[in-house]
Design a protein around this motif. Structure first.
Motif, short mmCIF file in Angstrom:
data_model
loop_
_atom_site.label_atom_id
_atom_site.label_comp_id
_atom_site.label_asym_id
_atom_site.label_seq_id
_atom_site.Cartn_x
_atom_site.Cartn_y
_atom_site.Cartn_z
N SER A 1 4.97 6.54 -0.65
CA SER A 1 5.45 6.97 0.67
C SER A 1 6.95 6.78 0.80
N ASN A 2 7.60 7.68 1.52
CA ASN A 2 9.03 7.55 1.80
C ASN A 2 9.29 6.72 3.05
N GLU A 3 8.41 6.85 4.04
CA GLU A 3 8.49 6.06 5.27
C GLU A 3 7.12 5.43 5.51
N ILE A 4 7.12 4.14 5.82
CA ILE A 4 5.87 3.43 6.02
C ILE A 4 5.83 2.88 7.44
N LEU A 5 5.07 3.54 8.30
CA LEU A 5 4.84 3.05 9.66
C LEU A 5 3.71 2.03 9.62
N ALA B 1 0.83 -1.20 0.00
CA ALA B 1 0.00 0.00 0.00
C ALA B 1 0.87 1.26 0.00
N GLY B 2 1.95 1.24 0.78
CA GLY B 2 2.85 2.40 0.84
C GLY B 2 3.57 2.64 -0.47
N LEU B 3 3.97 1.57 -1.14
CA LEU B 3 4.62 1.72 -2.45
C LEU B 3 3.65 2.32 -3.46
N ALA B 4 2.40 1.89 -3.40
CA ALA B 4 1.39 2.41 -4.32
C ALA B 4 1.15 3.90 -4.09
#
Length: 274
Positions: A222-226, A216-219
Motif C-alpha cells: 500500500s502507498n497510504e495506510i489508513l 499489514a500495509g507493507l505486506a
C-alpha cells in the motif's frame, strides 16, 4: 515488503507509536532495529523490550533538529551495522490551541520536528537506499493530514505536508526500487495526546493496532495506510460531502459552544444541498 531479516531505523521510538512499531517489527522477525529518540533512558527501556524478543538493537539518542549530529550518527550507524532497509519517520510533536492563541515557539517546534527533522534524516538515508537500489520509507502522517481540525492548525498543516512530501518522493524514488509509504493513524492513545483535549465522538485506537496496520500495509504494498474504521468513514464522507465533514469537525472540536456555530459558507452549502 516483508519485515523478516531486515534492518529498520525508527525515529520517535522511545514511546507511543514508534515504540509499538519497534516491538511489532521485532515480532515479525526483523534482524536489527536502530531506535532514534532524544530520551536516552526511555530508548534503553524500549531496547531491553526488543532484545527480549531476540532482535539486535542499536540506540541513537540524537535530536533530529541538529543536522550535523544526525549526519554523523547515520554515517556511523550505516558503517557499523550495515545497510538500512526500512526507515520509519515517526518522531513528532503536537500542540493544541485555537489559532489566535497559538505561540510561535510551539509552532516552530512542530515545524522543526514534524517536517525539518523528517527531511533531514530522510535525505541522508534515501541517498544510501538509492545507491543500494533497495529500501522503504514510511512517513507517519495522521488522519489530520486528510482532514484539518480546529485547534490543531499547525499540526494539521505539518501532517498535510507529510502526505505531499511522501507523494513527491514516491514518484522520484520509484525507479530506484525505493518505496515511500504514508501511515495515517486516527487519534491514538499515546503520551503525546493525553494532555490534549480530545475531540467529541472519537474513539482512540491503540499504538499496537497502528503498528499492526503498518505491517499489514507493507505486506500488501500500500502507498497510504489508513488505520481504523473511523478514518475510512471520515475520508469517504469528506469525498462525498466535504461541507458535512467540515461541519462535523467544527462541532466535534473542543471549542466553547459559541465558537462551534457553523459559519456562513457551511450554512449556505447546507441550504443548497436541501
Amino acid at each position: 515488503m516483508n519485515i523478516q531479516g531486515k534492518t529498520a531505523l525508527i525515529t520517535g521510538a522511545s514511546r507511543g507509536i514508534g515504540r509499538a512499531i519497534a516491538l511489532e517489527f521485532a515480532k515479525q522477525g526483523a534482524q536489527r532495529l536502530l531506535l532514534v529518540a532524544r530520551d536516552r533512558q526511555r530508548l534503553a527501556e524500549v531496547a531491553e523490550e526488543v532484545e527480549s524478543l531476540g532482535v539486535e538493537v542499536v540506540t541513537l539518542a540524537i535530536d533530529l533538529g541538529q543536522p550535523v549530529a544526525v549526519s554523523i550518527a547515520i554515517a556511523q550507524a550505516w558503517r557499523d551495522h550495515g545497510p538500512i532497509h526500512i526507515l520509519v519517520n515517526c518522531a513528532g510533536v503536537a500542540h493544541q490551541a485555537p489559532f489566535l492563541q497559538t505561540r510561535l515557539p510551539q509552532v516552530q517546534e512542530e515545524l522543526a520536528t514534524n517536517l525539518i527533522g523528517m527531511y533531514t534524516i530522510t535525505r541522508l538515508i534515501a541517498r544510501r537506499m538509492v545507491a543500494q537500489q533497495e529500501g522503504a520509507i514510511v512517513n507517519v502522517s495522521s488522519l489530520m493530514g486528510k482532514l484539518a481540525a480546529p485547534t490543531m492548525a499547525t499540526y494539521s498543516a505539518t501532517k498535510f505536508a507529510i502526505l505531499g512530501f511522501s507523494q513527491a518522493l514516491r514518484g522520484e524514488l520509484a525507479a530506484h526500487n525505493v518505496k515511500v509509504v504514508a501511515l495515517l493513524p486516527s487519534l491514538t492513545d499515546t503520551d503525546m495526546v493525553r494532555n490534549l483535549q480530545w475531540f467529541r465522538w472519537i474513539v482512540p485506537i491503540t499504538p499496537q493496532r497502528v503498528a499492526q496496520a503498518l505491517v499489514a500495509g507493507l505486506a500488501k504494498g500500500s502507498n497510504e495506510i489508513l488505520v481504523g474504521w473511523q478514518s475510512h468513514l471520515a475520508v469517504w464522507c469528506n469525498r462525498i460531502a466535504p461541507w458535512v465533514m467540515e461541519k462535523i469537525l467544527l462541532l466535534a472540536a473542543p471549542l466553547p459552544r459559541n465558537q462551534r456555530k457553523p459559519y456562513p459558507e457551511l450554512r449556505e452549502a447546507g441550504a443548497i444541498s436541501r
